[in-house]
Scaffold this motif. Structure first.
Motif, short mmCIF file in Angstrom:
data_model
loop_
_atom_site.label_atom_id
_atom_site.label_comp_id
_atom_site.label_asym_id
_atom_site.label_seq_id
_atom_site.Cartn_x
_atom_site.Cartn_y
_atom_site.Cartn_z
N PRO A 1 0.80 -1.23 0.00
CA PRO A 1 0.00 0.00 0.00
C PRO A 1 0.83 1.29 0.00
O PRO A 1 0.39 2.31 0.51
CB PRO A 1 -0.80 -0.14 1.30
CG PRO A 1 0.09 -0.89 2.21
CD PRO A 1 0.86 -1.84 1.34
N TRP A 2 2.03 1.24 -0.56
CA TRP A 2 2.92 2.40 -0.55
C TRP A 2 2.77 3.16 -1.87
O TRP A 2 3.16 2.66 -2.93
CB TRP A 2 4.36 1.95 -0.34
CG TRP A 2 4.56 1.32 1.00
CD1 TRP A 2 4.68 1.97 2.20
CD2 TRP A 2 4.62 -0.08 1.30
NE1 TRP A 2 4.82 1.06 3.22
CE2 TRP A 2 4.79 -0.21 2.70
CE3 TRP A 2 4.56 -1.24 0.52
CZ2 TRP A 2 4.90 -1.44 3.33
CZ3 TRP A 2 4.67 -2.47 1.15
CH2 TRP A 2 4.84 -2.56 2.54
N PHE A 3 2.25 4.39 -1.77
CA PHE A 3 2.00 5.19 -2.97
C PHE A 3 2.59 6.60 -2.85
O PHE A 3 2.13 7.53 -3.50
CB PHE A 3 0.49 5.28 -3.23
CG PHE A 3 -0.16 3.93 -3.45
CD1 PHE A 3 -0.04 3.27 -4.66
CD2 PHE A 3 -0.88 3.31 -2.43
CE1 PHE A 3 -0.62 2.02 -4.86
CE2 PHE A 3 -1.47 2.07 -2.62
CZ PHE A 3 -1.34 1.42 -3.84
N ALA A 4 3.62 6.74 -2.03
CA ALA A 4 4.28 8.05 -1.87
C ALA A 4 5.02 8.42 -3.14
O ALA A 4 5.55 7.56 -3.85
CB ALA A 4 5.22 8.02 -0.67
N SER A 5 5.12 9.72 -3.39
CA SER A 5 5.78 10.21 -4.60
C SER A 5 7.27 10.48 -4.40
O SER A 5 7.90 11.16 -5.21
CB SER A 5 5.08 11.48 -5.09
OG SER A 5 3.81 11.16 -5.61
N GLY A 6 7.85 9.97 -3.35
CA GLY A 6 9.29 10.08 -3.18
C GLY A 6 9.65 10.34 -1.73
O GLY A 6 9.17 11.33 -1.18
N PRO A 7 10.50 9.46 -1.13
CA PRO A 7 10.93 8.18 -1.70
C PRO A 7 9.74 7.27 -2.00
O PRO A 7 8.75 7.29 -1.27
CB PRO A 7 11.82 7.59 -0.61
CG PRO A 7 12.27 8.75 0.21
CD PRO A 7 11.12 9.71 0.18
N THR A 8 9.88 6.50 -3.06
CA THR A 8 8.78 5.68 -3.53
C THR A 8 8.96 4.22 -3.10
O THR A 8 10.00 3.84 -2.55
CB THR A 8 8.69 5.74 -5.06
OG1 THR A 8 9.87 5.18 -5.63
CG2 THR A 8 8.54 7.18 -5.54
N VAL A 9 7.93 3.43 -3.40
CA VAL A 9 7.95 2.02 -3.03
C VAL A 9 9.12 1.30 -3.72
O VAL A 9 9.49 1.63 -4.84
CB VAL A 9 6.62 1.36 -3.39
CG1 VAL A 9 6.37 1.36 -4.89
CG2 VAL A 9 6.52 -0.05 -2.83
N LYS A 10 9.70 0.34 -3.01
CA LYS A 10 10.80 -0.46 -3.57
C LYS A 10 10.32 -1.32 -4.74
O LYS A 10 9.11 -1.58 -4.89
CB LYS A 10 11.37 -1.37 -2.47
CG LYS A 10 12.04 -0.62 -1.34
CD LYS A 10 13.27 0.06 -1.84
CE LYS A 10 14.08 0.67 -0.71
NZ LYS A 10 15.23 1.43 -1.24
N PRO A 11 11.22 -1.77 -5.58
CA PRO A 11 10.81 -2.68 -6.66
C PRO A 11 10.16 -3.94 -6.11
O PRO A 11 10.49 -4.39 -4.99
CB PRO A 11 12.14 -3.00 -7.37
CG PRO A 11 13.04 -1.87 -7.03
CD PRO A 11 12.66 -1.45 -5.64
N PRO A 12 9.24 -4.52 -6.84
CA PRO A 12 8.61 -5.77 -6.39
C PRO A 12 9.67 -6.83 -6.09
O PRO A 12 10.64 -6.99 -6.82
CB PRO A 12 7.76 -6.17 -7.59
CG PRO A 12 7.46 -4.89 -8.29
CD PRO A 12 8.68 -4.04 -8.11
N GLY A 13 9.46 -7.53 -4.97
CA GLY A 13 10.39 -8.58 -4.58
C GLY A 13 11.58 -8.12 -3.78
O GLY A 13 12.40 -8.94 -3.35
N TRP A 14 11.68 -6.80 -3.54
CA TRP A 14 12.84 -6.27 -2.80
C TRP A 14 12.85 -6.79 -1.38
O TRP A 14 11.82 -6.90 -0.71
CB TRP A 14 12.76 -4.75 -2.78
CG TRP A 14 13.92 -4.07 -2.10
CD1 TRP A 14 15.05 -3.61 -2.68
CD2 TRP A 14 14.04 -3.77 -0.70
NE1 TRP A 14 15.89 -3.04 -1.74
CE2 TRP A 14 15.29 -3.12 -0.51
CE3 TRP A 14 13.22 -3.98 0.42
CZ2 TRP A 14 15.72 -2.68 0.74
CZ3 TRP A 14 13.66 -3.55 1.66
CH2 TRP A 14 14.90 -2.91 1.82
N GLU A 15 14.05 -7.16 -0.89
CA GLU A 15 14.26 -7.56 0.50
C GLU A 15 15.52 -6.90 1.03
O GLU A 15 16.48 -6.66 0.27
CB GLU A 15 14.40 -9.08 0.61
CG GLU A 15 13.14 -9.85 0.20
CD GLU A 15 13.34 -11.36 0.32
OE1 GLU A 15 14.47 -11.78 0.65
OE2 GLU A 15 12.38 -12.09 0.08
#
Length: 400
Positions: A23-37
């Protein structure tokens, strides 16, 4: 009560039953790439001198992979610089402006920020301002004089208004085009040959960490650095030329000051992800699919619209929305801001969407990041929650 004030027109009062997975929709810093750990950063070059060959190799890889994935034209020089996109574009302004007159295009917060730098800090005498008279609009770009240097953002992060391509920029310009591209690079199609200076950060389309900027210089910009020495002192973090020549090592991974090697490892992970999913073209397509999902919802919605007035200028990354519901429009500006704050709080309390408030300088509304690290399925799950929160707000105000 009139139908225009009916909360049912804004959505049901029953909560949706599915939440976005991310549910991360911030415009910066933005959500990490899918699968990021977090474990992805285990190979970071920490506790060592970043100028060691192994550390410098990682910095050099960020530069070369970024240039390759973006497809920067031959002869363009790329470097990592301090201060995120702000540092990168201010470095360009302080090094390059003053040789010719300057044209500044402003239609939202960051364009006006660069105007303040140019007029109040650099105090350049020959400055022409192309100013939009309201959020949601562009200035008349046909009036820009390219015999001068031109400074503009590709995408207005706080207004959700982007330039409609690059046809308005001539190939045979005399001046340099200096483009703040931070919320467009890796997410929007751009003709780099029309841009002499391109700046961005890792914290937008790549979902990277803040504090580091990137600057790409065309051969024309490099030539300017060799033939023009500004009559002003330059802070150390801005010094990319010496004795009439580009400091080449800065563009080969020898950064001006100490970078965070943890952030470097993080952006390397993002660049790997970019390559794995299909390169910059696929990142652009992912962002476009996100905008298309929101556009379908806006088309069917009785209470929201894009803040951008011209459909050709609607941003696919910082998707800014205005509320056009009669009950909302009857509120004062302060009440509208409180209404939006309450709506965003509802979404956060439910874990449906974080950081959806507009920029503090923008009109009350919503801003949804639609960059390529956002999954379209998560956006589609967010939108019914916005409908619910809006209807709940109206109900709370007494519109039964």
């Amino acid at each position: 009560m009139s139908a225009a004030l009916d909360p049912a027109a804004a959505g049901p009062l029953t909560k949706p039953d599915r939440l976005p997975a991310r549910p991360w929709f911030a415009s910066g810093p933005t959500v990490k790439p899918p699968g990021w750990e977090l474990a992805d950063l285990a190979g970071a070059f920490l506790g060592r001198n970043f100028r060691h060959p192994d550390g410098r190799a990682k910095l050099r890889t960020v530069i070369t992979r970024s240039a390759e994935l973006l497809g920067l034209p031959p002869g363009y020089q790329l470097a990592i610089v301090p201060g995120s996109d702000t540092g990168a574009i201010e470095l360009a302004l302080w090094n390059l402006l003053g040789h010719l007159g300057v044209e500044v295009c402003c239609w939202e917060n960051f364009g006006f920020t660069w105007l303040v730098d140019i007029v109040q800090q650099l105090r350049l005498p020959a400055v022409t301002v192309h100013r939009a008279d309201r959020y949601g609009a562009l200035p008349d770009l046909s009036r820009v004089n390219f015999d001068h240097d031109v400074v503009f953002p590709w995408n207005g992060t706080t207004s959700g208004v982007c330039v409609p391509g690059s046809d308005w920029i001539p190939d045979d310009r005399a001046g340099l085009t200096i483009c703040d591209a931070t919320s467009a690079i890796f997410a929007m199609a751009m003709d780099y040959t029309k841009l002499d200076v391109i700046t961005w950060s890792w914290q937008k389309a790549l979902g990277g960490e803040a504090a580091h900027g990137m600057i790409a210089l065309s051969p024309r910009a490099v030539e300017r650095l060799g033939t023009f020495q500004p009559d002003r002192p330059l802070p150390k973090v801005f010094r990319i030329a010496r004795d009439g020549r580009l400091v080449a090592e800065i563009f080969d991974g020898f950064t001006i000051n100490s970078p965070s090697m943890l952030a470097v490892e993080d952006v390397l992970r993002s660049l790997d992800w970019c390559a794995q999913v299909g390169g910059a073209a696929e990142l652009i397509a992912r962002s476009r699919r996100n905008l298309d999902a929101v556009a379908r919802w806006v088309r069917d919605s009785p209470y929201v619209d894009f803040l951008a007035e011209d459909p050709r200028t609607v941003s696919s990354t910082s998707i800014c929305l205005r509320v056009r519901h009669a009950a909302f429009e009857q509120l004062s500006r302060e009440q509208q801001a409180a209404f939006i704050a309450r709506l965003c709080a509802r979404l956060e309390e439910c874990g449906a969407g974080y950081d959806l408030a507009p920029h503090r300088e923008a009109p009350p509304g919503l801003r949804i990041w639609g960059g390529p690290t956002v999954e379209t399925a998560d956006l589609e799950l967010l939108l019914p929650w916005i409908d619910w929160a809006f209807a709940a707000n109206l109900h709370e105000l007494g519109y039964e």
